[in-house]
Design an enzyme around this catalytic site. Sequence first.
Site, PDB file in Angstrom:
ATOM      1  N   LYS A   1       0.881  -1.180   0.000  1.00 15.52           N
ATOM      2  CA  LYS A   1       0.000   0.000   0.000  1.00 15.52           C
ATOM      3  C   LYS A   1       0.914   1.225   0.000  1.00 15.52           C
ATOM      4  O   LYS A   1       1.352   1.697   1.044  1.00 15.52           O
ATOM      5  CB  LYS A   1      -0.897  -0.054   1.246  1.00 15.52           C
ATOM      6  CG  LYS A   1      -2.080   0.873   1.211  1.00 15.52           C
ATOM      7  CD  LYS A   1      -3.070   0.509   2.318  1.00 15.52           C
ATOM      8  CE  LYS A   1      -4.108   1.583   2.501  1.00 15.52           C
ATOM      9  NZ  LYS A   1      -5.028   1.755   1.377  1.00 15.52           N
TER      10      LYS A   1
HETATM   11  N1  PPE Z   1      -7.968  -1.276  -2.707  1.00 14.51           N
HETATM   12  C1  PPE Z   1      -7.395  -0.072  -2.601  1.00 14.51           C
HETATM   13  C2  PPE Z   1      -6.740   0.525  -3.786  1.00 14.51           C
HETATM   14  C3  PPE Z   1      -7.426   0.598  -1.378  1.00 14.51           C
HETATM   15  O1  PPE Z   1      -6.847   1.792  -1.275  1.00 14.51           O
HETATM   16  C4  PPE Z   1      -8.087   0.021  -0.265  1.00 14.51           C
HETATM   17  C5  PPE Z   1      -8.152   0.740   1.049  1.00 14.51           C
HETATM   18  C6  PPE Z   1      -8.671  -1.250  -0.430  1.00 14.51           C
HETATM   19  C7  PPE Z   1      -8.584  -1.871  -1.669  1.00 14.51           C
HETATM   20  C8  PPE Z   1      -9.338  -1.972   0.700  1.00 14.51           C
HETATM   21  O2  PPE Z   1      -8.398  -2.407   1.643  1.00 14.51           O
HETATM   22  P1  PPE Z   1      -8.760  -2.613   3.178  1.00 14.51           P
HETATM   23  O3  PPE Z   1      -8.930  -1.247   3.769  1.00 14.51           O
HETATM   24  O4  PPE Z   1      -7.599  -3.344   3.740  1.00 14.51           O
HETATM   25  O5  PPE Z   1     -10.021  -3.392   3.222  1.00 14.51           O
HETATM   26  N2  PPE Z   1      -8.113   2.163   0.962  1.00 14.51           N
HETATM   27  C9  PPE Z   1      -7.760   2.969   2.112  1.00 14.51           C
HETATM   28  C10 PPE Z   1      -7.504   4.427   1.744  1.00 14.51           C
HETATM   29  C11 PPE Z   1      -8.650   5.205   1.185  1.00 14.51           C
HETATM   30  C12 PPE Z   1      -8.347   6.686   1.051  1.00 14.51           C
HETATM   31  O6  PPE Z   1      -9.047   7.380   0.298  1.00 14.51           O
HETATM   32  O7  PPE Z   1      -7.425   7.180   1.728  1.00 14.51           O
HETATM   33  C13 PPE Z   1      -8.789   2.848   3.221  1.00 14.51           C
HETATM   34  O8  PPE Z   1      -9.908   2.391   2.983  1.00 14.51           O
HETATM   35  O9  PPE Z   1      -8.471   3.210   4.352  1.00 14.51           O
END
Ligand code: PPE
Length: 308
Positions: free
Chosen positions: A158
């Site tokens: 990430k």
């Molecule tokens: N894909 C992406 C690209 C992504 O950024 C997130 C989280 C997910 C999937 C889902 O991952 P998880 O949170 O582990 O279920 N995105 C983070 C950032 C968003 C933002 O705008 O800043 C979040 O949800 O915290």
Amino acid sequence: MLKESQWIWMDGALVPWKEANVHVLTHSLHYAMAVFEGIRAYEGPHGTHVFRLKEHIDRLINSGKVMHMASPFTASDLIQATVETVGRNSLSSCYIRPIMYVGYGDMGIYARQNPIRVSIAAWEWGTYLGEEGLSRGIRAKVSSYQRFGVNSFLNRAKVSAHYVNSQLAKWEVKMAGYDEAILLDHEGFVAEGPGENIFIVSDGVLRTPVLKTVLDGITRDAIMTLAREEGIRVSEEILTRDDLYLADEAFFTGTAAEVTPIREIDERMIGSGKPGPVTLRLQKLFFDVVRGISPIHPEWRHPVIPGQ
Ligand code: PPE
């Protein structure tokens, strides 16, 4: 504007919110080599709990590892620091943003001696795609920007740089009047949202793209686990754009987005145009679990005492 809290943890100590600053020549600000997390804490009948804290901190450290950033803190240091940040800010439900980045030192892309710095902030943050989005569903559009392939970036991590791609997609569809983007991969298969994983339901099966170009979402994993335990068939697949259009139900998952139903994709109504029964069932279960209303999966809830 985000809602300020009092303290931010920076490199080992809590500092006042307004003093949590960095120099303008901080390396990561220029080259986007930083890794971060998004975590939520929820208040429920048994107090405040951070959802899957260990998994988020482990992902942060692993993101750092693949990006040549060795964490100066152990996972248990960062778990404790997160709990302290939420507690000392007296937050009950909040969003938590840890970030590990390359600090001030040398410039140029090969600044190996620069310090690796870590900070953790927490503040009250409501719904990502609106209250109405959570209850009634949102309108999504496939973006003309592609999700980057596995030989361009390291998709398991990430990384801040990845979110330039996300922002391009998001801006494109928001300016066209939609709520959220869907990115396809370089082969044209469905990848994910700019900050969410995507699921569809068709023939009673819960389907989501395989882990190729998408983030290994912790909410994605929680939803698949809960669905299996509910007796719902779960399948990780290669999905096409018409799989989306023909789905009975669709939703996004993510820490920020939680479980957000999708009611329309590219002007095609999904199912009846309202959140479907599987989506609503999993959404309710998810909120009951994160808040501790449901006793299942206690290992996903790390307790915090606001004020301490
Ligand atoms: N894909 C992406 C690209 C992504 O950024 C997130 C989280 C997910 C999937 C889902 O991952 P998880 O949170 O582990 O279920 N995105 C983070 C950032 C968003 C933002 O705008 O800043 C979040 O949800 O915290």
